[in-house]
Design an enzyme around this catalytic site. Structure first.
Site, PDB file in Angstrom:
ATOM      1  CB  THR A  14      -0.891  -0.004   1.274  1.00  0.00           C
ATOM      2  OG1 THR A  14      -1.738  -1.146   1.210  1.00  0.00           O
ATOM      3  CG2 THR A  14      -1.744   1.227   1.365  1.00  0.00           C
ATOM      4  CD  GLN A 277      -4.067 -21.531  19.341  1.00  0.00           C
ATOM      5  OE1 GLN A 277      -5.038 -20.911  19.773  1.00  0.00           O
ATOM      6  NE2 GLN A 277      -4.166 -22.762  18.871  1.00  0.00           N
TER       7      GLN A 277
HETATM    8  N1  ASP Z   1      -2.317  -6.012   1.023  1.00  0.00           N
HETATM    9  C1  ASP Z   1      -1.281  -5.027   1.250  1.00  0.00           C
HETATM   10  C2  ASP Z   1       0.045  -5.754   1.289  1.00  0.00           C
HETATM   11  O1  ASP Z   1       0.382  -6.357   2.270  1.00  0.00           O
HETATM   12  C3  ASP Z   1      -1.547  -4.279   2.492  1.00  0.00           C
HETATM   13  C4  ASP Z   1      -0.500  -3.280   2.846  1.00  0.00           C
HETATM   14  O2  ASP Z   1       0.379  -2.927   2.106  1.00  0.00           O
HETATM   15  O3  ASP Z   1      -0.557  -2.787   3.969  1.00  0.00           O
HETATM   16  O4  ASP Z   1       0.762  -5.699   0.319  1.00  0.00           O
END
Ligand code: ASP
Length: 341
Positions: A14, A277
């Site tokens: 992201t 866990q």
């Molecule tokens: N789905 C994304 C990833 O892990 C989420 C993020 O970047 O925070 O690449």
């Protein structure tokens, strides 16, 4: 003294997304142009170079080849740079940071992973702060040596040892937890390093291990788990190592069918590594009656290691060709600060 030179490795996730001005859709930003994206970076007295993976990936698509590629980029540029910032999706960042900590033996330079919950191209992004602080931390030096010579994750005001983390929140900016190890640094007006807790590696040449063996499985227990599921899982052809996620301090059912299934697997040479866990605390086999049997049949206690780190360590050690007692011994030895005895 020369100013630090850092390599930014953009793998995807992201953080690197910006809005396409025409379509409005989020798309990866070409990080070769980081100064254009963030002109504020020019105020740093550092030289920043960057390299982007092709293709950029959502971190849910991380594979063993991805880790080998990432370790290779660091290996090839190790002498040239004082530190590395890895931009990575948050979903599997804890796995990647754990794995890289094992692959990079004798690491003497910072490898700081960061990412964000909101894309860089969004006004309220957390990516900007995460990125800037990760850069400053990767460049920090004390007595002419890097302040943080280890693989770490910087996220929302905290620097954490990478192999101690897990992603525990899918929305909060504060997305990572290091339940069993204090932060390596906390960021407010000042960056306060917890120097006592940071690794102090010997000045040995970097050794990069690129052999990984993924003949492994994570088996998470839950009340009501069916015998047929456990038995079939443990009978997978070629299986060499199992991370058994147990309850609390390493407890599991005492039913004969369960203990028999584990005993048979261990008899075939499969290593069963007991990990809790819980997000904090440690496995202590023998504390409760429900873990005495596990210990007797040869299940290996994982102390306070995270599942992410345990699976990475298992793949790494199997890849180095370890098996039997030597593998068990190494699983119970802190190799990169991943567990406390
Ligand atoms: N789905 C994304 C990833 O892990 C989420 C993020 O970047 O925070 O690449």
């Amino acid at each position: 003294m020369q100013t630090p030179t850092l390599l930014i490795i953009y793998t995807g996730g992201t953080i690197g997304m910006v809005k396409d001005p025409v379509s409005g859709a989020l798309q990866p930003y070409p990080f070769e142009d980081i100064y254009k994206l963030m002109p504020v970076l020019r105020n740093f007295d550092y030289t920043l170079h960057s390299v982007s993976f092709d293709p950029l990936i959502d971190s849910s698509n991380v594979t063993t080849s991805f880790w080998i590629k990432l370790a290779g980029v660091i290996e090839d540029s190790y002498e040239k740079y004082d530190g590395f910032v890895v931009l990575h999706g948050t979903d599997t960042m804890a796995y990647s940071a754990s794995m890289l900590s094992f692959m990079l033996e004798n690491l003497n330079k910072p490898v700081i992973f960061t990412g964000s919950q909101l894309p860089m191209g969004v006004i309220r992004t957390d990516g900007r702060d995460n990125f800037i602080n990760a850069i400053e931390i990767a460049a920090a030096r004390v007595n002419g040596r890097p302040m943080v010579p280890e693989v770490a994750i910087y996220f929302e005001n905290k620097l954490m040892r990478g192999n101690r983390t897990n992603k525990y929140n899918a929305e909060n900016f504060n997305a990572f937890l290091s339940g069993n190890y204090p932060p390596l640094a906390e960021v407010g007006v000042h960056i306060r390093y917890n120097t006592e807790m940071i690794l102090k590696p010997d000045a040995l040449p970097l050794k990069v291990h690129k052999e990984l063996d993924n003949s492994v499985l994570i088996l998470k227990l839950f009340p009501g788990i069916a015998g047929v599921v456990v038995k079939n899982a443990l009978n997978i052809e070629g299986l060499k190592g199992v991370i058994l996620e147990t309850y609390g301090a390493g407890n599991a059912p005492t039913d004969a069918w369960f203990i028999d299934a584990l005993t048979q697997a261990i008899g075939k040479g499969i290593i069963i590594y007991n990990v809790t866990q819980c997000k904090g605390g440690a496995v202590d086999m023998g504390k409760y009656e429900t873990s005495v049997k596990l210990s007797q049949i040869g299940v290996v206690g994982g102390y306070d290691i995270t599942t992410e780190s345990a699976i990475a360590k298992m793949m790494y050690l199997l890849g180095q060709g370890y098996s039997g007692d030597e593998l068990k011994r190494l699983l119970q030895t802190p190799l990169r600060g991943e567990l406390t005895l």
